[in-house]
Design an enzyme around this catalytic site. Structure first.
Site, PDB file in Angstrom:
ATOM      1  N   ASP A  31       0.783  -1.248   0.000  1.00  0.00           N
ATOM      2  CA  ASP A  31       0.000   0.000   0.000  1.00  0.00           C
ATOM      3  C   ASP A  31       0.811   1.293   0.000  1.00  0.00           C
ATOM      4  O   ASP A  31       0.287   2.334  -0.367  1.00  0.00           O
ATOM      5  CB  ASP A  31      -0.923   0.026   1.229  1.00  0.00           C
ATOM      6  CG  ASP A  31      -2.130  -0.894   1.077  1.00  0.00           C
ATOM      7  OD1 ASP A  31      -2.137  -1.691   0.128  1.00  0.00           O
ATOM      8  OD2 ASP A  31      -3.049  -0.824   1.899  1.00  0.00           O
ATOM      9  N   TYR A 146     -17.415  -6.135   8.753  1.00  0.00           N
ATOM     10  CA  TYR A 146     -17.123  -6.752   7.469  1.00  0.00           C
ATOM     11  C   TYR A 146     -17.522  -8.236   7.503  1.00  0.00           C
ATOM     12  O   TYR A 146     -16.940  -9.015   8.256  1.00  0.00           O
ATOM     13  CB  TYR A 146     -15.624  -6.629   7.149  1.00  0.00           C
ATOM     14  CG  TYR A 146     -15.112  -5.215   6.913  1.00  0.00           C
ATOM     15  CD1 TYR A 146     -15.982  -4.160   6.613  1.00  0.00           C
ATOM     16  CD2 TYR A 146     -13.750  -4.926   6.969  1.00  0.00           C
ATOM     17  CE1 TYR A 146     -15.509  -2.873   6.381  1.00  0.00           C
ATOM     18  CE2 TYR A 146     -13.262  -3.633   6.736  1.00  0.00           C
ATOM     19  CZ  TYR A 146     -14.151  -2.620   6.445  1.00  0.00           C
ATOM     20  OH  TYR A 146     -13.679  -1.341   6.218  1.00  0.00           O
ATOM     21  N   LYS A 177     -19.149   1.181   9.804  1.00  0.00           N
ATOM     22  CA  LYS A 177     -18.415   1.333   8.549  1.00  0.00           C
ATOM     23  C   LYS A 177     -18.610   0.077   7.715  1.00  0.00           C
ATOM     24  O   LYS A 177     -18.335  -1.033   8.166  1.00  0.00           O
ATOM     25  CB  LYS A 177     -16.936   1.555   8.863  1.00  0.00           C
ATOM     26  CG  LYS A 177     -16.053   1.611   7.644  1.00  0.00           C
ATOM     27  CD  LYS A 177     -14.659   2.060   8.003  1.00  0.00           C
ATOM     28  CE  LYS A 177     -13.738   1.934   6.808  1.00  0.00           C
ATOM     29  NZ  LYS A 177     -12.371   2.322   7.089  1.00  0.00           N
ATOM     30  N   ARG A 231      -6.790   4.593   0.985  1.00  0.00           N
ATOM     31  CA  ARG A 231      -5.953   4.508  -0.211  1.00  0.00           C
ATOM     32  C   ARG A 231      -6.345   5.467  -1.326  1.00  0.00           C
ATOM     33  O   ARG A 231      -5.477   6.005  -2.013  1.00  0.00           O
ATOM     34  CB  ARG A 231      -5.946   3.061  -0.725  1.00  0.00           C
ATOM     35  CG  ARG A 231      -5.174   2.133   0.189  1.00  0.00           C
ATOM     36  CD  ARG A 231      -5.466   0.692  -0.075  1.00  0.00           C
ATOM     37  NE  ARG A 231      -6.773   0.288   0.413  1.00  0.00           N
ATOM     38  CZ  ARG A 231      -7.265  -0.944   0.326  1.00  0.00           C
ATOM     39  NH1 ARG A 231      -6.558  -1.886  -0.245  1.00  0.00           N
ATOM     40  NH2 ARG A 231      -8.451  -1.226   0.815  1.00  0.00           N
TER      41      ARG A 231
HETATM   42  P1  FBP Z   1      -9.462   1.945   2.368  1.00  0.00           P
HETATM   43  O1  FBP Z   1     -10.288   3.171   2.069  1.00  0.00           O
HETATM   44  O2  FBP Z   1      -8.021   2.144   2.004  1.00  0.00           O
HETATM   45  O3  FBP Z   1     -10.086   0.708   1.758  1.00  0.00           O
HETATM   46  O4  FBP Z   1      -9.489   1.754   3.943  1.00  0.00           O
HETATM   47  C1  FBP Z   1     -10.615   1.288   4.623  1.00  0.00           C
HETATM   48  C2  FBP Z   1     -10.297   0.105   5.503  1.00  0.00           C
HETATM   49  O5  FBP Z   1     -11.414  -0.295   6.261  1.00  0.00           O
HETATM   50  C3  FBP Z   1      -9.114   0.341   6.437  1.00  0.00           C
HETATM   51  O6  FBP Z   1      -9.497   0.962   7.633  1.00  0.00           O
HETATM   52  C4  FBP Z   1      -8.584  -1.040   6.623  1.00  0.00           C
HETATM   53  O7  FBP Z   1      -7.219  -1.063   6.841  1.00  0.00           O
HETATM   54  C5  FBP Z   1      -8.850  -1.689   5.310  1.00  0.00           C
HETATM   55  O8  FBP Z   1      -9.927  -1.012   4.708  1.00  0.00           O
HETATM   56  C6  FBP Z   1      -9.168  -3.159   5.489  1.00  0.00           C
HETATM   57  O9  FBP Z   1      -9.315  -3.727   4.228  1.00  0.00           O
HETATM   58  P2  FBP Z   1      -9.429  -5.284   4.003  1.00  0.00           P
HETATM   59  O10 FBP Z   1      -9.615  -5.941   5.339  1.00  0.00           O
HETATM   60  O11 FBP Z   1     -10.625  -5.434   3.123  1.00  0.00           O
HETATM   61  O12 FBP Z   1      -8.179  -5.695   3.333  1.00  0.00           O
END
Ligand code: FBP
Length: 254
Positions: A31, A146, A177, A231
């Site tokens: 990243d 998630y 989120k 990102r």
């Molecule tokens: P991004 O906008 O870069 O996707 O960040 C959001 C986020 O929730 C970060 O807080 C976390 O590090 C990342 O995405 C986790 O992504 P994943 O678990 O899907 O790889």
């Protein structure tokens, strides 16, 4: 019950957070570059880009405490995390607590729950005690929810994002989120399922600017209060320019 005001980390009821926990979640190689590997670069984007909060893990919040205080950007302290290396069912380990957040003058705590994982129960239990203590001590609570693991086929389906949103409400998050699967109506249903819990959406991998901004318009139209993005901002060639465009959409700034 004493309510903690969302106003500490929102503006006009909307929000734009800068997420920077990817160093732990994904590793620097995937990243970061010379510029954005430095947390001070991120703090400057958060300050000049008028973000409503910046998300750090405890180590960065401790080591860059002075810079963060000077910048006056609200801190959202992430209390759990994981690396991308283990291959089993996902679990995000608790590596900080509400006491750390108070000591580091955070406005909110952040916590990930992978619903659908074999380890879901542990994350739900930890979240419950964190939520209670955070509210008792005047901090807001943001849940990254998630769907992931053996129990989940499509993590961004209509069913899954609404489920994630509802878990946020039922577990007591102030803000949940979610990931956006690209269907505005599905996200609107998730916002409905979240009730009084507000919804913000993750940015995801870096996209071309036009499709990213289109997605942000859809997110706001669906009723989410904004974004918690990493990102797509700090990997952008001109982070402050994209931040300004995001503010125009989210806060209606001219
Ligand atoms: P991004 O906008 O870069 O996707 O960040 C959001 C986020 O929730 C970060 O807080 C976390 O590090 C990342 O995405 C986790 O992504 P994943 O678990 O899907 O790889």
């Amino acid at each position: 019950m004493a309510r903690v005001s969302l106003r500490r980390i929102t503006r006009k009821g909307r929000a734009l957070y800068l997420a920077y926990d990817q160093g732990l979640e994904h590793g620097p190689e995937s990243d970061f570059n010379e510029r954005n590997a430095d947390p001070r670069f991120i703090i400057e984007i958060a300050r000049k880009g008028k973000f409503s909060g910046v998300v750090f893990q405890r180590g960065i919040a401790e080591k860059y405490f002075e810079e963060l205080q000077k910048a006056k950007v609200p801190l959202i302290l992430k209390l759990n995390g994981k690396t991308k290396l283990p291959k089993g069912e996902p679990i995000s380990a608790q590596i900080a607590d509400v006491g750390d957040a108070v000591r580091l003058r955070a406005a909110a705590v952040g916590f990930t729950i992978y619903i659908g994982s074999e380890h879901e129960a542990k994350m739900l239990e930890q979240f419950a005690s964190i939520q209670r203590e955070a509210h008792r001590r005047g901090l807001l609570v943001i849940a990254w929810i998630y769907p992931r693991g053996k129990g989940v086929k499509n993590d961004v389906s209509r069913e899954m994002i609404a489920y994630a949103a509802r878990v946020g409400l039922e577990a007591g998050a102030d803000i949940v989120k979610l990931k956006y699967g690209g269907n505005e109506k599905d996200l609107a249903w998730a916002v409905r399922a979240a009730g009084k819990t507000k919804v913000v959406v993750a940015g995801g991998t870096k996209k071309d600017e036009k499709s990213f901004l289109k997605q942000v318009r859809e997110i706001v139209d669906a009723g989410a209060i904004g974004l918690a993005v990493g990102r797509n901002v700090w990997q952008h060639e001109r982070p402050l320019e994209i931040a300004r465009k995001l503010r125009e959409i989210i806060f209606g700034e001219k």
